[in-house]
Design an enzyme around this catalytic site. Structure first.
Site, PDB file in Angstrom:
ATOM      1  N   GLY A  11      55.896  62.673  66.812  1.00 31.29           N
ATOM      2  CA  GLY A  11      57.268  63.155  66.984  1.00 31.29           C
ATOM      3  C   GLY A  11      57.887  63.607  65.667  1.00 31.29           C
ATOM      4  O   GLY A  11      57.488  63.181  64.587  1.00 31.29           O
ATOM      5  N   ARG A  15      66.380  63.179  64.180  1.00 28.21           N
ATOM      6  CA  ARG A  15      67.609  62.459  63.834  1.00 28.21           C
ATOM      7  C   ARG A  15      67.547  61.752  62.477  1.00 28.21           C
ATOM      8  O   ARG A  15      68.550  61.252  61.984  1.00 28.21           O
ATOM      9  CB  ARG A  15      67.959  61.458  64.946  1.00 28.21           C
ATOM     10  CG  ARG A  15      68.431  62.177  66.219  1.00 28.21           C
ATOM     11  CD  ARG A  15      69.145  61.231  67.132  1.00 28.21           C
ATOM     12  NE  ARG A  15      68.226  60.387  67.872  1.00 28.21           N
ATOM     13  CZ  ARG A  15      68.534  59.172  68.330  1.00 28.21           C
ATOM     14  NH1 ARG A  15      69.718  58.659  68.093  1.00 28.21           N
ATOM     15  NH2 ARG A  15      67.651  58.475  69.015  1.00 28.21           N
ATOM     16  N   GLY A  77      55.651  64.976  75.096  1.00 21.73           N
ATOM     17  CA  GLY A  77      55.943  63.679  75.679  1.00 21.73           C
ATOM     18  C   GLY A  77      54.911  62.613  75.359  1.00 21.73           C
ATOM     19  O   GLY A  77      53.791  62.897  74.932  1.00 21.73           O
ATOM     20  N   ASN A 169      62.287  48.700  78.329  1.00 17.59           N
ATOM     21  CA  ASN A 169      60.896  48.989  77.982  1.00 17.59           C
ATOM     22  C   ASN A 169      60.747  49.092  76.478  1.00 17.59           C
ATOM     23  O   ASN A 169      61.334  49.965  75.841  1.00 17.59           O
ATOM     24  CB  ASN A 169      60.484  50.317  78.640  1.00 17.59           C
ATOM     25  CG  ASN A 169      59.095  50.748  78.206  1.00 17.59           C
ATOM     26  OD1 ASN A 169      58.236  49.911  77.942  1.00 17.59           O
ATOM     27  ND2 ASN A 169      58.880  52.058  78.141  1.00 17.59           N
ATOM     28  N   ARG A 332      54.039  45.313  31.046  1.00 18.77           N
ATOM     29  CA  ARG A 332      53.450  46.479  31.706  1.00 18.77           C
ATOM     30  C   ARG A 332      51.963  46.257  31.967  1.00 18.77           C
ATOM     31  O   ARG A 332      51.417  45.196  31.671  1.00 18.77           O
ATOM     32  CB  ARG A 332      53.693  47.716  30.854  1.00 18.77           C
ATOM     33  CG  ARG A 332      55.181  48.096  30.791  1.00 18.77           C
ATOM     34  CD  ARG A 332      55.423  49.139  29.736  1.00 18.77           C
ATOM     35  NE  ARG A 332      54.525  50.269  29.906  1.00 18.77           N
ATOM     36  CZ  ARG A 332      54.121  51.053  28.908  1.00 18.77           C
ATOM     37  NH1 ARG A 332      54.533  50.838  27.674  1.00 18.77           N
ATOM     38  NH2 ARG A 332      53.303  52.047  29.152  1.00 18.77           N
ATOM     39  N   LYS A 350      52.154  45.609  26.591  1.00 14.42           N
ATOM     40  CA  LYS A 350      51.329  46.488  27.422  1.00 14.42           C
ATOM     41  C   LYS A 350      49.882  46.352  27.007  1.00 14.42           C
ATOM     42  O   LYS A 350      49.578  46.331  25.807  1.00 14.42           O
ATOM     43  CB  LYS A 350      51.783  47.937  27.237  1.00 14.42           C
ATOM     44  CG  LYS A 350      51.022  48.924  28.097  1.00 14.42           C
ATOM     45  CD  LYS A 350      50.783  50.256  27.416  1.00 14.42           C
ATOM     46  CE  LYS A 350      49.709  50.177  26.342  1.00 14.42           C
ATOM     47  NZ  LYS A 350      49.369  51.466  25.735  1.00 14.42           N
ATOM     48  N   ASN A 376      53.227  33.277  15.768  1.00 12.61           N
ATOM     49  CA  ASN A 376      54.661  33.562  15.792  1.00 12.61           C
ATOM     50  C   ASN A 376      54.854  35.054  15.552  1.00 12.61           C
ATOM     51  O   ASN A 376      54.430  35.585  14.521  1.00 12.61           O
ATOM     52  CB  ASN A 376      55.372  32.773  14.700  1.00 12.61           C
ATOM     53  CG  ASN A 376      56.868  33.013  14.772  1.00 12.61           C
ATOM     54  OD1 ASN A 376      57.585  32.384  15.542  1.00 12.61           O
ATOM     55  ND2 ASN A 376      57.346  33.967  13.978  1.00 12.61           N
TER      56      ASN A 376
HETATM   57  C1  UD1 Z   1      60.199  55.806  74.846  1.00 13.99           C
HETATM   58  C2  UD1 Z   1      59.996  55.384  76.289  1.00 13.99           C
HETATM   59  C3  UD1 Z   1      61.133  54.456  76.713  1.00 13.99           C
HETATM   60  C4  UD1 Z   1      61.193  53.278  75.782  1.00 13.99           C
HETATM   61  C5  UD1 Z   1      61.330  53.748  74.333  1.00 13.99           C
HETATM   62  C6  UD1 Z   1      61.233  52.584  73.397  1.00 13.99           C
HETATM   63  C7  UD1 Z   1      58.874  57.280  77.341  1.00 13.99           C
HETATM   64  C8  UD1 Z   1      59.035  58.445  78.257  1.00 13.99           C
HETATM   65  N1  UD1 Z   1      59.975  56.560  77.142  1.00 13.99           N
HETATM   66  O1  UD1 Z   1      61.385  56.580  74.816  1.00 13.99           O
HETATM   67  O2  UD1 Z   1      60.957  54.009  78.024  1.00 13.99           O
HETATM   68  O3  UD1 Z   1      62.281  52.442  76.124  1.00 13.99           O
HETATM   69  O4  UD1 Z   1      60.287  54.658  74.019  1.00 13.99           O
HETATM   70  O5  UD1 Z   1      61.400  53.017  72.076  1.00 13.99           O
HETATM   71  O6  UD1 Z   1      57.792  57.016  76.891  1.00 13.99           O
HETATM   72  N2  UD1 Z   1      55.697  60.812  70.524  1.00 13.99           N
HETATM   73  C9  UD1 Z   1      54.584  61.586  70.301  1.00 13.99           C
HETATM   74  N3  UD1 Z   1      54.438  62.739  70.999  1.00 13.99           N
HETATM   75  C10 UD1 Z   1      55.341  63.162  71.897  1.00 13.99           C
HETATM   76  C11 UD1 Z   1      56.488  62.357  72.118  1.00 13.99           C
HETATM   77  C12 UD1 Z   1      56.631  61.189  71.423  1.00 13.99           C
HETATM   78  O7  UD1 Z   1      53.745  61.239  69.477  1.00 13.99           O
HETATM   79  O8  UD1 Z   1      55.118  64.213  72.485  1.00 13.99           O
HETATM   80  C13 UD1 Z   1      55.876  59.583  69.760  1.00 13.99           C
HETATM   81  C14 UD1 Z   1      57.082  59.671  68.858  1.00 13.99           C
HETATM   82  O9  UD1 Z   1      56.689  60.054  67.557  1.00 13.99           O
HETATM   83  C15 UD1 Z   1      57.614  58.260  68.869  1.00 13.99           C
HETATM   84  C16 UD1 Z   1      57.132  57.680  70.184  1.00 13.99           C
HETATM   85  O10 UD1 Z   1      56.129  58.525  70.653  1.00 13.99           O
HETATM   86  O11 UD1 Z   1      57.081  57.485  67.831  1.00 13.99           O
HETATM   87  C17 UD1 Z   1      58.247  57.525  71.212  1.00 13.99           C
HETATM   88  O12 UD1 Z   1      58.771  58.783  71.522  1.00 13.99           O
HETATM   89  P1  UD1 Z   1      60.310  58.973  71.759  1.00 13.99           P
HETATM   90  O13 UD1 Z   1      60.559  60.397  72.075  1.00 13.99           O
HETATM   91  O14 UD1 Z   1      61.088  58.376  70.652  1.00 13.99           O
HETATM   92  O15 UD1 Z   1      60.521  58.131  73.091  1.00 13.99           O
HETATM   93  P2  UD1 Z   1      61.848  57.476  73.568  1.00 13.99           P
HETATM   94  O16 UD1 Z   1      62.736  58.523  74.079  1.00 13.99           O
HETATM   95  O17 UD1 Z   1      62.369  56.605  72.504  1.00 13.99           O
END
Ligand code: UD1
Ligand code: CA
Length: 458
Positions: A11, A15, A77, A169, A332, A350, A376
């Site tokens: 991801g 943010r 996702g 979750n 050091r 050092k 000393n």
């Molecule tokens: C996800 C869960 C949610 C849970 C939450 C906890 C899903 C759909 N939802 O939501 O139920 O409560 O985590 O933190 O799984 N990532 C990838 N590739 C992608 C998308 C995400 O590698 O295509 C990785 C991101 O880098 C991140 C993690 O997966 O580290 C979670 O992804 P994120 O989009 O933050 O999921 P949440 O919306 O937080």
């Protein structure tokens, strides 16, 4: 029984508002992705898979050979991310543990609990849940009338009733591998971003009448997920509290845990006292009955027992027992201080050895030197070790006496029991039984007449 770990780290972390890949931000001095890989290594001997996308190069070079990487070119996702590991893992493990790299406080003990529960589970999934009053945007755990987990609903998709659910979750799962790989293909994209949700696997299993086990975590910190730099500092604080508490329960006195920063790889002996604003970093070892701080930084160093360090910085150094440092000293790389060395304020050492009982009270620089026992070192002593091209060595024998403000022009040797007088510039070796006396200042009469003063004429 074999387990492979899949760590999701593709991801973007929009943010975070940072040009650094999210999982490369450190918590407790370590990038989050390294923490995740280390957690995986505690669970399984198989090399974990890290799913990378945004910032893939930085992540790969930081993790190196400790993981195998699969690329998720487009972040479609969490379900899609796990699909990328299919060809690397299919047929290679009985169980697959999945978690996110942005949960820096996740404990391997919790994952182990999930694995143990999954071994007894007739169904294909065991997952970690957390009950919390602040749902922080997490997916809600929906349980059936018999208490079994039947689905996870993302906050955006919740009905008003589901929004009230406080079991959340965590995003940590153990799957039976053959079921996972066969059924991931059944996921369909959904939501505004058309994503494949890993969480939909729960509903899928439930629809096949297979039981899903949800285990509740008793540690709300471990599910802290980092999405912003505010979360990062919350994770940092929570980790610090966890580590400090651990040491207090092992017999280490921490005067003010809120301002004591101890990395996890540090080890500390019983009855040592850590004063406020002290940073113990990297693989630092502190013996027992030491008194460290306030205001000290000790990095990648080893201290024996009963050492005192006050307001000083120590890096890549070794101190034996009963060594006293500071205030305002700097050790050091390659500094080795034997038993009972005393080093006072404004000193720097050092790549040098100071023998047992040697005292260096004030304002000195010792570099590339081998100093014997009970020497000393007078205030303002400098080993002049660098001639502009080479670093040269200084040797000082046992019981030598180095007068204040001595310049030891290296390479040079002061033999045991020899002396140098205050202010001497030592360019030749000083044999035993000798004293080197430096350039004495000459006397001249002061001449205050204005015509001889610079800048006073017209
Ligand atoms: C996800 C869960 C949610 C849970 C939450 C906890 C899903 C759909 N939802 O939501 O139920 O409560 O985590 O933190 O799984 N990532 C990838 N590739 C992608 C998308 C995400 O590698 O295509 C990785 C991101 O880098 C991140 C993690 O997966 O580290 C979670 O992804 P994120 O989009 O933050 O999921 P949440 O919306 O937080
Ligand atoms: Ca998240």
């Amino acid at each position: 029984m074999s387990i492979s770990v899949v760590i999701l780290a593709a991801g973007q972390g929009t943010r975070m508002k940072s040009n650094i890949a999210k999982v490369m931000h450190p918590v407790g001095g370590k990038p989050m992705v390294i923490r995740a890989v280390e957690t995986a290594a505690r669970l399984s001997h198989q090399t974990p898979i890290v799913v990378v996308g945004h910032g893939a190069e930085a992540v790969q070079s930081a993790v190196g050979g400790r993981a195998q990487f699969v690329i998720q070119a487009q972040q479609q996702g969490t379900g899609h991310a796990v699909m990328q590991a299919d060809s690397a893992l299919r047929g290679k493990a009985d169980y697959i543990a999945v978690f996110y790299a942005d949960m820096p406080l996740l404990r391997s003990a919790s994952l182990q609990r999930l694995i143990d529960a999954q071994l007894d589970n007739r169904g294909p999934i065991t997952l970690l849940t957390i009950v919390a009053q602040d749902p922080r945007g997490f997916g809600r755990i929906v349980r059936g009338s018999d208490g079994s987990v039947i689905s996870i609903v993302e906050e955006a998709d919740c009905t008003p009733d589901q929004l009230l659910i406080r079991e959340l979750n965590a995003g940590v799962y153990v799957f039976r591998a053959d079921w996972l790989w066969d059924n991931l293909a059944h996921l369909t994209p959904k939501g505004s971003k058309n994503e494949y949700y890993l969480t939909d696997m729960i509903q899928l299993a439930a629809s096949q009448a297979l039981p899903i086990v949800g285990l509740e975590s008793d540690d709300s910190d471990e599910v802290i997920g980092v999405n912003t730099l505010v979360h990062l500092s919350e994770a940092e604080t929570a980790l610090r509290q966890r580590v400090n508490r651990g040491w207090m329960l092992e017999g280490v006195t921490i005067i003010d845990p809120a301002t004591t920063y101890i990395h996890e790889d540090v080890r500390i002996g019983k009855d040592s006292v850590i004063q406020p604003n002290t940073h113990l970093q990297g693989k630092t070892l502190i013996g027992s009955q030491c008194n460290i701080g306030p205001n000290s930084i000790i990095r990648e160093s080893t201290l024996g027992s009963s050492c005192t360090v006050t307001g000083s910085v120590i890096e890549n150094a070794i101190l034996e027992n009963h060594v006293e440092i500071g205030p305002f000293a700097h050790l050091r790389a390659g500094a080795y201080l034997a038993d009972n060395v005393h080093m006072g304020n404004f000193g720097e050492v050092k790549n040098s050895r100071l023998g047992p009982g040697t005292r260096m009270g004030h304002f000195s620089y010792i570099g590339d030197a081998n100093i014997g026992a009970e020497v000393n070192i007078g205030a303002g002593t400098v080993t002049v070790n660098f001639d502009g091209v080479n670093k040269n060595k200084t040797i000082v024998g046992d019981n030598a006496f180095i007068g204040s403000d001595t310049m030891l022009i290296a390479p040079v040797t002061v033999e045991q029991n020899a002396r140098t007088a205050a202010g001497s510039v030592v360019t030749r070796d000083v044999p035993e039984g000798h004293i080197a006396i430096g350039v004495p200042a000459r006397l001249r009469q002061l001449n205050p007449s204005p015509e001889n003063e610079n800048g006073s004429g017209e």
